[in-house]
Design a protein around this motif. Structure first.
Motif, PDB file in Angstrom:
ATOM      1  N   THR A  15       0.833  -1.204   0.000  1.00 21.30           N
ATOM      2  CA  THR A  15       0.000   0.000   0.000  1.00 21.30           C
ATOM      3  C   THR A  15       0.872   1.260   0.000  1.00 21.30           C
ATOM      4  O   THR A  15       2.068   1.209   0.321  1.00 21.30           O
ATOM      5  CB  THR A  15      -0.909   0.028   1.238  1.00 21.30           C
ATOM      6  N   ILE A  16       0.247   2.369  -0.339  1.00 22.90           N
ATOM      7  CA  ILE A  16       0.954   3.650  -0.299  1.00 22.90           C
ATOM      8  C   ILE A  16       1.462   3.941   1.102  1.00 22.90           C
ATOM      9  O   ILE A  16       2.572   4.451   1.291  1.00 22.90           O
ATOM     10  CB  ILE A  16       0.035   4.785  -0.780  1.00 22.90           C
ATOM     11  N   ASP A  17       0.647   3.611   2.108  1.00 21.05           N
ATOM     12  CA  ASP A  17       1.044   3.860   3.493  1.00 21.05           C
ATOM     13  C   ASP A  17       2.288   3.051   3.862  1.00 21.05           C
ATOM     14  O   ASP A  17       3.226   3.576   4.468  1.00 21.05           O
ATOM     15  CB  ASP A  17      -0.107   3.506   4.436  1.00 21.05           C
ATOM     16  N   GLU A  18       2.314   1.776   3.467  1.00 22.74           N
ATOM     17  CA  GLU A  18       3.479   0.936   3.747  1.00 22.74           C
ATOM     18  C   GLU A  18       4.713   1.478   3.038  1.00 22.74           C
ATOM     19  O   GLU A  18       5.799   1.555   3.621  1.00 22.74           O
ATOM     20  CB  GLU A  18       3.214  -0.502   3.306  1.00 22.74           C
ATOM     21  N   ALA A  19       4.539   1.841   1.768  1.00 25.50           N
ATOM     22  CA  ALA A  19       5.662   2.368   0.997  1.00 25.50           C
ATOM     23  C   ALA A  19       6.166   3.689   1.588  1.00 25.50           C
ATOM     24  O   ALA A  19       7.374   3.915   1.681  1.00 25.50           O
ATOM     25  CB  ALA A  19       5.245   2.560  -0.453  1.00 25.50           C
ATOM     26  N   SER A  20       5.248   4.544   2.004  1.00 21.27           N
ATOM     27  CA  SER A  20       5.632   5.844   2.559  1.00 21.27           C
ATOM     28  C   SER A  20       6.403   5.688   3.861  1.00 21.27           C
ATOM     29  O   SER A  20       7.393   6.391   4.100  1.00 21.27           O
ATOM     30  CB  SER A  20       4.385   6.701   2.800  1.00 21.27           C
ATOM     31  N   ARG A  21       5.941   4.764   4.723  1.00 25.64           N
ATOM     32  CA  ARG A  21       6.632   4.550   5.987  1.00 25.64           C
ATOM     33  C   ARG A  21       8.032   3.973   5.778  1.00 25.64           C
ATOM     34  O   ARG A  21       8.988   4.362   6.448  1.00 25.64           O
ATOM     35  CB  ARG A  21       5.789   3.658   6.905  1.00 25.64           C
ATOM     36  N   LYS A  22       8.135   3.033   4.838  1.00 27.12           N
ATOM     37  CA  LYS A  22       9.446   2.459   4.553  1.00 27.12           C
ATOM     38  C   LYS A  22      10.376   3.502   3.941  1.00 27.12           C
ATOM     39  O   LYS A  22      11.560   3.590   4.293  1.00 27.12           O
ATOM     40  CB  LYS A  22       9.301   1.265   3.608  1.00 27.12           C
ATOM     41  N   GLN A  23       9.841   4.291   3.024  1.00 22.48           N
ATOM     42  CA  GLN A  23      10.645   5.346   2.406  1.00 22.48           C
ATOM     43  C   GLN A  23      11.124   6.349   3.449  1.00 22.48           C
ATOM     44  O   GLN A  23      12.288   6.769   3.429  1.00 22.48           O
ATOM     45  CB  GLN A  23       9.835   6.067   1.334  1.00 22.48           C
ATOM     46  N   ALA A  24      10.239   6.730   4.374  1.00 20.09           N
ATOM     47  CA  ALA A  24      10.621   7.682   5.418  1.00 20.09           C
ATOM     48  C   ALA A  24      11.754   7.136   6.274  1.00 20.09           C
ATOM     49  O   ALA A  24      12.686   7.872   6.640  1.00 20.09           O
ATOM     50  CB  ALA A  24       9.405   8.010   6.291  1.00 20.09           C
ATOM     51  N   ALA A  25      11.700   5.838   6.584  1.00 22.80           N
ATOM     52  CA  ALA A  25      12.758   5.223   7.384  1.00 22.80           C
ATOM     53  C   ALA A  25      14.081   5.215   6.623  1.00 22.80           C
ATOM     54  O   ALA A  25      15.145   5.500   7.196  1.00 22.80           O
ATOM     55  CB  ALA A  25      12.356   3.806   7.774  1.00 22.80           C
ATOM     56  N   LEU A  26      14.024   4.904   5.326  1.00 24.94           N
ATOM     57  CA  LEU A  26      15.242   4.886   4.515  1.00 24.94           C
ATOM     58  C   LEU A  26      15.846   6.283   4.386  1.00 24.94           C
ATOM     59  O   LEU A  26      17.067   6.465   4.500  1.00 24.94           O
ATOM     60  CB  LEU A  26      14.938   4.322   3.123  1.00 24.94           C
ATOM     61  N   LEU A  27      15.000   7.281   4.164  1.00 20.76           N
ATOM     62  CA  LEU A  27      15.487   8.651   4.028  1.00 20.76           C
ATOM     63  C   LEU A  27      16.080   9.150   5.339  1.00 20.76           C
ATOM     64  O   LEU A  27      17.071   9.894   5.338  1.00 20.76           O
ATOM     65  CB  LEU A  27      14.345   9.566   3.573  1.00 20.76           C
ATOM     66  N   ALA A  28      15.487   8.745   6.465  1.00 23.20           N
ATOM     67  CA  ALA A  28      16.034   9.136   7.762  1.00 23.20           C
ATOM     68  C   ALA A  28      17.418   8.518   7.958  1.00 23.20           C
ATOM     69  O   ALA A  28      18.347   9.183   8.439  1.00 23.20           O
ATOM     70  CB  ALA A  28      15.092   8.702   8.880  1.00 23.20           C
ATOM     71  N   ASP A  29      17.570   7.254   7.569  1.00 18.41           N
ATOM     72  CA  ASP A  29      18.874   6.591   7.662  1.00 18.41           C
ATOM     73  C   ASP A  29      19.904   7.278   6.772  1.00 18.41           C
ATOM     74  O   ASP A  29      21.102   7.269   7.071  1.00 18.41           O
ATOM     75  CB  ASP A  29      18.754   5.122   7.264  1.00 18.41           C
ATOM     76  N   LEU A  30      19.415   7.847   5.677  1.00 22.61           N
ATOM     77  CA  LEU A  30      20.306   8.515   4.729  1.00 22.61           C
ATOM     78  C   LEU A  30      20.517   9.985   5.089  1.00 22.61           C
ATOM     79  O   LEU A  30      21.243  10.706   4.393  1.00 22.61           O
ATOM     80  CB  LEU A  30      19.687   8.405   3.321  1.00 22.61           C
ATOM     81  N   ASP A  31      19.861  10.444   6.167  1.00 22.26           N
ATOM     82  CA  ASP A  31      19.907  11.848   6.600  1.00 22.26           C
ATOM     83  C   ASP A  31      19.322  12.787   5.547  1.00 22.26           C
ATOM     84  O   ASP A  31      19.771  13.932   5.403  1.00 22.26           O
ATOM     85  CB  ASP A  31      21.351  12.272   6.934  1.00 22.26           C
ATOM     86  N   ARG A  32      18.306  12.276   4.833  1.00 24.83           N
ATOM     87  CA  ARG A  32      17.646  13.121   3.825  1.00 24.83           C
ATOM     88  C   ARG A  32      16.205  13.425   4.239  1.00 24.83           C
ATOM     89  O   ARG A  32      15.553  14.266   3.632  1.00 24.83           O
ATOM     90  CB  ARG A  32      17.673  12.436   2.458  1.00 24.83           C
ATOM     91  N   HIS A  33      15.692  12.723   5.198  1.00 33.86           N
ATOM     92  CA  HIS A  33      14.389  12.945   5.811  1.00 33.86           C
ATOM     93  C   HIS A  33      13.273  13.209   4.791  1.00 33.86           C
ATOM     94  O   HIS A  33      12.793  12.290   4.163  1.00 33.86           O
ATOM     95  CB  HIS A  33      14.484  14.039   6.865  1.00 33.86           C
TER      96      HIS A  33
END
Length: 271
Positions: A115-133
């Motif tokens: 779902t979009i919600d699942e993808a958005s949450r995963k993307q947010a976690a990846l961007l946070a790990d990358l310091d791109r938020h």
């Protein structure tokens, strides 16, 4: 037969019955792997939905000026995807090249039910790990139909399969360097990636070069179940050894009980 001896016999029967009948079976994922197709043009018109952005095509992120680092994974994957994505984050943080400026990171979700919600949450976690938020454009997360996902996977030679026993997609551990016009330039196999090697791969891709991997160690995604013949054989061997050990212990215990029972009966007659 005494109560103790009867109990031992019952325990032996239960122990032998508890050894799984399917212990030596291998999951139906032998087709999983990679057929390297360097130079192949990816289907850029394939429609997707980008988390936090809306309808796009794969070509939206292939702008003709920058190379692309493409990852196939999905949010619900609890094993290999997480390791591959961690490896991508680590190498992206270590490289001098900057995602979104010098090259484009793209993640295509393997699960058409994501779902979009699942993808958005995963993307947010990846961007946070990358310091791109909140910089979603630096690493877009695309979800699509099974036909769209398979069109991209087929062009890459990326063979994956659903394993009903683990309820996970079995897939290789590999990421892809693409040329600025969307052709496959190089395959990068593994869970951890050398910054120098990935930098070279992206530099070569930017120049339109295509590089074939001479030897690739392909890992398959699994959860505690054997995902290859080697792992399956080892698991089977362990189970066989364990079952044999339990059986030997029970036989020894039963034999001891029989001897004890006979001696007790003899003493009772002599008394």
């Amino acid at each position: 037969m005494s109560a103790r001896l009867a109990c031992a016999v019952v325990l032996a029967s239960l122990a032998l019955a508890s050894v799984p009948a399917h212990a030596n079976k291998i999951p139906p994922i032998q087709a999983v792997g990679v057929d390297e197709r360097v130079g192949t043009q990816l289907p850029l018109a394939t429609p997707f939905t980008a988390a936090g952005q809306g309808p796009v095509t794969l070509g939206t992120y292939v702008d003709g000026t920058r190379p692309v680092l493409l990852v196939l994974a999905y949010a619900r994957c609890t094993m290999l995807c997480s390791l591959v994505l961690r490896g991508v984050v680590e190498v992206a943080r270590k490289m001098a090249l900057v995602a979104g400026r010098d090259y484009q990171l793209v993640l295509v979700g393997l699960d058409s039910h994501e779902t979009i919600d699942e993808a958005s949450r995963k993307q947010a976690a990846l961007l946070a790990d990358l310091d791109r938020h909140d910089d979603r454009a630096s690493w877009p997360y695309l979800i699509g139909t099974r036909a769209g996902i398979d069109a991209v996977a087929d062009a890459l030679g990326f063979r994956y399969a659903w394993d009903p026993r683990t309820e996970q997609y079995a897939h290789p551990a590999v990421i892809f360097a693409l040329t600025p016009d969307g052709k496959v330039s190089r395959y990068l196999h593994g869970l951890q990636f050398d910054p120098g090697e990935v930098t070279t791969a992206l530099t070569d891709a930017a120049a339109g070069k295509v590089i074939t991997t001479e030897a690739s160690a392909i890992l398959r995604c699994f959860r505690f179940d054997p995902a290859s013949r080697t792992v399956g054989a080892r698991a089977e061997k362990v189970l066989q050894i364990g079952a044999a050990g339990i059986f030997a212990m029970l036989v020894t215990s039963i034999a001891g009980l029989i001897v004890w029972e006979r001696r007790r009966a003899r003493r009772a007659r002599d008394a």
